[in-house]
Motif scaffolding. Structure first.
Motif, PDB file in Angstrom:
ATOM      1  N   ALA A 144      21.091  39.653  25.556  1.00 41.32           N
ATOM      2  CA  ALA A 144      22.138  39.144  26.444  1.00 41.32           C
ATOM      3  C   ALA A 144      23.055  38.198  25.670  1.00 41.32           C
ATOM      4  CB  ALA A 144      21.528  38.426  27.635  1.00 41.32           C
ATOM      5  N   VAL A 145      24.298  38.102  26.119  1.00 42.34           N
ATOM      6  CA  VAL A 145      25.266  37.208  25.474  1.00 42.34           C
ATOM      7  C   VAL A 145      26.129  36.558  26.543  1.00 42.34           C
ATOM      8  CG1 VAL A 145      26.978  39.058  25.127  1.00 42.34           C
ATOM      9  CG2 VAL A 145      27.009  37.041  23.636  1.00 42.34           C
ATOM     10  N   THR A 146      26.518  35.307  26.292  1.00 42.68           N
ATOM     11  CA  THR A 146      27.399  34.576  27.212  1.00 42.68           C
ATOM     12  C   THR A 146      28.696  34.247  26.507  1.00 42.68           C
ATOM     13  OG1 THR A 146      25.546  33.584  28.407  1.00 42.68           O
ATOM     14  CG2 THR A 146      27.679  32.503  28.609  1.00 42.68           C
ATOM     15  N   LEU A 147      29.792  34.629  27.129  1.00 38.95           N
ATOM     16  CA  LEU A 147      31.124  34.314  26.617  1.00 38.95           C
ATOM     17  C   LEU A 147      31.712  33.203  27.484  1.00 38.95           C
ATOM     18  CD1 LEU A 147      32.487  37.928  25.994  1.00 38.95           C
ATOM     19  CD2 LEU A 147      31.061  36.487  24.520  1.00 38.95           C
ATOM     20  N   ASP A 148      32.161  32.138  26.827  1.00 37.83           N
ATOM     21  CA  ASP A 148      32.579  30.946  27.558  1.00 37.83           C
ATOM     22  C   ASP A 148      34.041  31.013  28.010  1.00 37.83           C
ATOM     23  OD1 ASP A 148      30.685  28.663  25.416  1.00 37.83           O
ATOM     24  OD2 ASP A 148      30.062  29.935  27.089  1.00 37.83           O
ATOM     25  N   CYS A 149      34.280  30.417  29.167  1.00 42.16           N
ATOM     26  CA  CYS A 149      35.635  30.299  29.692  1.00 42.16           C
ATOM     27  C   CYS A 149      35.717  29.052  30.560  1.00 42.16           C
ATOM     28  CB  CYS A 149      35.998  31.530  30.520  1.00 42.16           C
ATOM     29  SG  CYS A 149      37.588  31.417  31.389  1.00 42.16           S
ATOM     30  N   THR A 150      36.656  28.187  30.275  1.00 47.53           N
ATOM     31  CA  THR A 150      36.936  27.074  31.178  1.00 47.53           C
ATOM     32  C   THR A 150      38.379  27.181  31.635  1.00 47.53           C
ATOM     33  OG1 THR A 150      37.515  25.606  29.333  1.00 47.53           O
ATOM     34  CG2 THR A 150      35.249  25.521  30.139  1.00 47.53           C
ATOM     35  N   TYR A 151      38.657  26.639  32.804  1.00 45.77           N
ATOM     36  CA  TYR A 151      39.986  26.773  33.382  1.00 45.77           C
ATOM     37  C   TYR A 151      40.466  25.436  33.909  1.00 45.77           C
ATOM     38  CZ  TYR A 151      37.286  27.056  37.701  1.00 45.77           C
ATOM     39  OH  TYR A 151      36.419  26.789  38.730  1.00 45.77           O
ATOM     40  N   ASP A 152      41.747  25.364  34.120  1.00 46.80           N
ATOM     41  CA  ASP A 152      42.360  24.127  34.597  1.00 46.80           C
ATOM     42  C   ASP A 152      43.360  24.471  35.687  1.00 46.80           C
ATOM     43  OD1 ASP A 152      44.633  21.642  33.229  1.00 46.80           O
ATOM     44  OD2 ASP A 152      43.140  21.472  34.832  1.00 46.80           O
ATOM     45  N   THR A 153      43.106  23.990  36.882  1.00 44.72           N
ATOM     46  CA  THR A 153      44.035  24.198  37.987  1.00 44.72           C
ATOM     47  C   THR A 153      43.819  23.129  39.034  1.00 44.72           C
ATOM     48  OG1 THR A 153      44.806  25.772  39.654  1.00 44.72           O
ATOM     49  CG2 THR A 153      42.454  25.777  39.194  1.00 44.72           C
ATOM     50  N   SER A 154      44.883  22.803  39.754  1.00 43.91           N
ATOM     51  CA  SER A 154      44.768  21.900  40.894  1.00 43.91           C
ATOM     52  C   SER A 154      44.890  22.683  42.204  1.00 43.91           C
ATOM     53  CB  SER A 154      45.850  20.822  40.830  1.00 43.91           C
ATOM     54  OG  SER A 154      47.122  21.415  40.745  1.00 43.91           O
ATOM     55  N   ASP A 155      45.063  23.981  42.096  1.00 42.36           N
ATOM     56  CA  ASP A 155      45.152  24.848  43.263  1.00 42.36           C
ATOM     57  C   ASP A 155      43.749  25.056  43.821  1.00 42.36           C
ATOM     58  OD1 ASP A 155      46.991  27.971  43.781  1.00 42.36           O
ATOM     59  OD2 ASP A 155      45.611  26.889  45.108  1.00 42.36           O
ATOM     60  N   PRO A 156      43.508  24.809  45.111  1.00 45.31           N
ATOM     61  CA  PRO A 156      42.159  25.016  45.654  1.00 45.31           C
ATOM     62  C   PRO A 156      41.794  26.489  45.794  1.00 45.31           C
ATOM     63  CG  PRO A 156      43.661  24.363  47.392  1.00 45.31           C
ATOM     64  CD  PRO A 156      44.429  24.248  46.116  1.00 45.31           C
ATOM     65  N   SER A 157      42.797  27.364  45.785  1.00 50.23           N
ATOM     66  CA  SER A 157      42.551  28.797  45.941  1.00 50.23           C
ATOM     67  C   SER A 157      43.003  29.517  44.679  1.00 50.23           C
ATOM     68  CB  SER A 157      43.312  29.328  47.153  1.00 50.23           C
ATOM     69  OG  SER A 157      43.114  30.715  47.287  1.00 50.23           O
ATOM     70  N   TYR A 158      42.058  30.126  43.993  1.00 47.71           N
ATOM     71  CA  TYR A 158      42.380  30.816  42.743  1.00 47.71           C
ATOM     72  C   TYR A 158      41.371  31.930  42.511  1.00 47.71           C
ATOM     73  CZ  TYR A 158      38.842  27.452  41.199  1.00 47.71           C
ATOM     74  OH  TYR A 158      37.708  26.691  41.095  1.00 47.71           O
ATOM     75  N   GLY A 159      41.690  32.790  41.591  1.00 50.36           N
ATOM     76  CA  GLY A 159      40.789  33.877  41.238  1.00 50.36           C
ATOM     77  C   GLY A 159      40.585  33.911  39.736  1.00 50.36           C
TER      78      GLY A 159
ATOM     79  N   TYR B 132      37.315  40.185  24.551  1.00 47.15           N
ATOM     80  CA  TYR B 132      37.121  39.862  25.951  1.00 47.15           C
ATOM     81  C   TYR B 132      38.048  38.707  26.328  1.00 47.15           C
ATOM     82  CZ  TYR B 132      33.066  42.876  26.001  1.00 47.15           C
ATOM     83  OH  TYR B 132      32.245  43.976  25.936  1.00 47.15           O
ATOM     84  N   PHE B 133      38.774  38.923  27.420  1.00 54.70           N
ATOM     85  CA  PHE B 133      39.731  37.921  27.883  1.00 54.70           C
ATOM     86  C   PHE B 133      39.354  37.417  29.262  1.00 54.70           C
ATOM     87  CE2 PHE B 133      42.962  38.105  24.666  1.00 54.70           C
ATOM     88  CZ  PHE B 133      42.865  39.384  24.136  1.00 54.70           C
ATOM     89  N   CYS B 134      39.396  36.109  29.403  1.00 54.49           N
ATOM     90  CA  CYS B 134      39.261  35.462  30.697  1.00 54.49           C
ATOM     91  C   CYS B 134      40.659  35.190  31.237  1.00 54.49           C
ATOM     92  CB  CYS B 134      38.493  34.146  30.508  1.00 54.49           C
ATOM     93  SG  CYS B 134      38.216  33.194  32.004  1.00 54.49           S
ATOM     94  N   ALA B 135      40.840  35.299  32.546  1.00 55.44           N
ATOM     95  CA  ALA B 135      42.169  35.102  33.122  1.00 55.44           C
ATOM     96  C   ALA B 135      42.045  34.474  34.506  1.00 55.44           C
ATOM     97  CB  ALA B 135      42.922  36.436  33.208  1.00 55.44           C
ATOM     98  N   MET B 136      43.116  33.864  34.954  1.00 56.53           N
ATOM     99  CA  MET B 136      43.120  33.185  36.249  1.00 56.53           C
ATOM    100  C   MET B 136      44.424  33.475  36.989  1.00 56.53           C
ATOM    101  SD  MET B 136      42.793  29.112  37.094  1.00 56.53           S
ATOM    102  CE  MET B 136      44.224  28.656  36.124  1.00 56.53           C
ATOM    103  N   ARG B 137      44.307  33.622  38.293  1.00 57.38           N
ATOM    104  CA  ARG B 137      45.470  33.700  39.166  1.00 57.38           C
ATOM    105  C   ARG B 137      45.402  32.527  40.125  1.00 57.38           C
ATOM    106  NH1 ARG B 137      44.284  37.907  42.240  1.00 57.38           N
ATOM    107  NH2 ARG B 137      43.720  36.599  43.982  1.00 57.38           N
ATOM    108  N   GLU B 138      46.522  31.855  40.303  1.00 54.54           N
ATOM    109  CA  GLU B 138      46.601  30.738  41.237  1.00 54.54           C
ATOM    110  C   GLU B 138      47.344  31.180  42.489  1.00 54.54           C
ATOM    111  OE1 GLU B 138      48.603  28.236  38.365  1.00 54.54           O
ATOM    112  OE2 GLU B 138      46.945  26.809  38.490  1.00 54.54           O
ATOM    113  N   ALA B 139      46.816  30.855  43.657  1.00 55.66           N
ATOM    114  CA  ALA B 139      47.427  31.306  44.904  1.00 55.66           C
ATOM    115  C   ALA B 139      48.777  30.638  45.148  1.00 55.66           C
ATOM    116  CB  ALA B 139      46.494  31.028  46.073  1.00 55.66           C
ATOM    117  N   LEU B 140      48.924  29.395  44.715  1.00 57.11           N
ATOM    118  CA  LEU B 140      50.139  28.645  45.027  1.00 57.11           C
ATOM    119  C   LEU B 140      51.367  29.204  44.325  1.00 57.11           C
ATOM    120  CD1 LEU B 140      49.010  24.914  45.138  1.00 57.11           C
ATOM    121  CD2 LEU B 140      49.813  26.329  47.030  1.00 57.11           C
ATOM    122  N   THR B 141      51.169  29.941  43.245  1.00 56.32           N
ATOM    123  CA  THR B 141      52.332  30.498  42.550  1.00 56.32           C
ATOM    124  C   THR B 141      53.011  31.552  43.409  1.00 56.32           C
ATOM    125  OG1 THR B 141      51.061  32.237  41.470  1.00 56.32           O
ATOM    126  CG2 THR B 141      51.273  30.141  40.299  1.00 56.32           C
TER     127      THR B 141
END
Lengths: 114, 116
Positions: B18-33, B90-99
């Protein structure tokens, strides 16, 4: 299956040439996007469109323009190509606020500007 | 500030481990994916897994699971029983609802190599 098709996998152009990158999707998606991908920088958004004839600038729109005359087609235009636009260009599409909203990508167009 | 941070440019894993790929994110939006994509050497981006900010359970899709730690703003991808075909970017990505739009912010990626 969703299909996003980019017209050219590989292009070689000269500095100053006008370049058209075409993208067509067959799933009636409202949203379409153009990203460029560079090593160590990930994917950066150039432009996106959420409807026909609508466009919004992304993070790096300088030197690019787009056209969306039909829902299924989104074109990226480099008016006067420069060497710093050598990159991989990825087109994507998605539904507008339906499901998780994941993006479906084309296979990419690798552009080299000499 | 970077919205998505992937601190591992490259990772190696033994086949079947098994392997773990790290991802951290930064947002102030309470709703995101949060999303993970795989990009093999052929270039196409393949969607792997999605986690909504309000989802109570960690997302799983076959051998992929997302270790979502909301308080730490991390969304690590766990691949179990690695296979040679898992070698890819491998890419980590985020969508913010407020945008209001559906564009994703991507990290810089992690290149995973599976060793036989």
């Amino acid at each position: 299956d969703v299909k996003v098709t980019q017209s050219s996998r590989y292009l070689v152009k000269r500095t100053g040439e006008k370049v058209f990158l075409e993208c067509v999707q067959d799933m009636d998606h409202e949203n379409m996007f153009w990203y460029r991908q560079d090593p160590g920088l990930g994917l950066r958004l150039i432009y996106f469109s959420y409807d026909v004839k609508m466009k919004e600038k992304g993070d790096i729109p300088e030197g690019y323009s787009v056209s969306r005359e039909k829902k299924e087609r989104f074109s990226l235009i480099l008016e006067s190509a420069s060497t710093n636009q050598t990159s991989m260009y990825l087109c994507a599409s998605s539904y507008f606020k339906r499901g998780s909203g994941e993006l479906f990508f084309g296979e990419g167009s690798r552009l080299t500007v000499l | 500030a970077q919205k998505i941070t992937q601190t591992q440019p490259g990772m190696f894993v033994q086949e079947k481990e098994a392997v773990t790929l790290d991802c951290t994110y930064d947002t102030s939006d309470p709703s995101y994916g949060l999303f993970w994509y795989k990009q093999p050497s052929s270039g196409e981006m393949i969607f792997l897994i999605y986690q909504g900010s309000y989802d109570q359970q960690n997302a799983t899709e076959g051998r992929y699971s997302l270790n979502f730690q909301k308080a730490r703003k991390s969304a690590n991808l766990v691949i179990s029983a690695s296979q040679l075909g898992d070698s890819a970017m491998y890419f980590c990505a985020m969508r913010e609802a407020l945008t209001g739009a559906n564009n994703l912010f991507f990290g810089t990626g992690t290149r995973l190599t599976v060793i036989p």
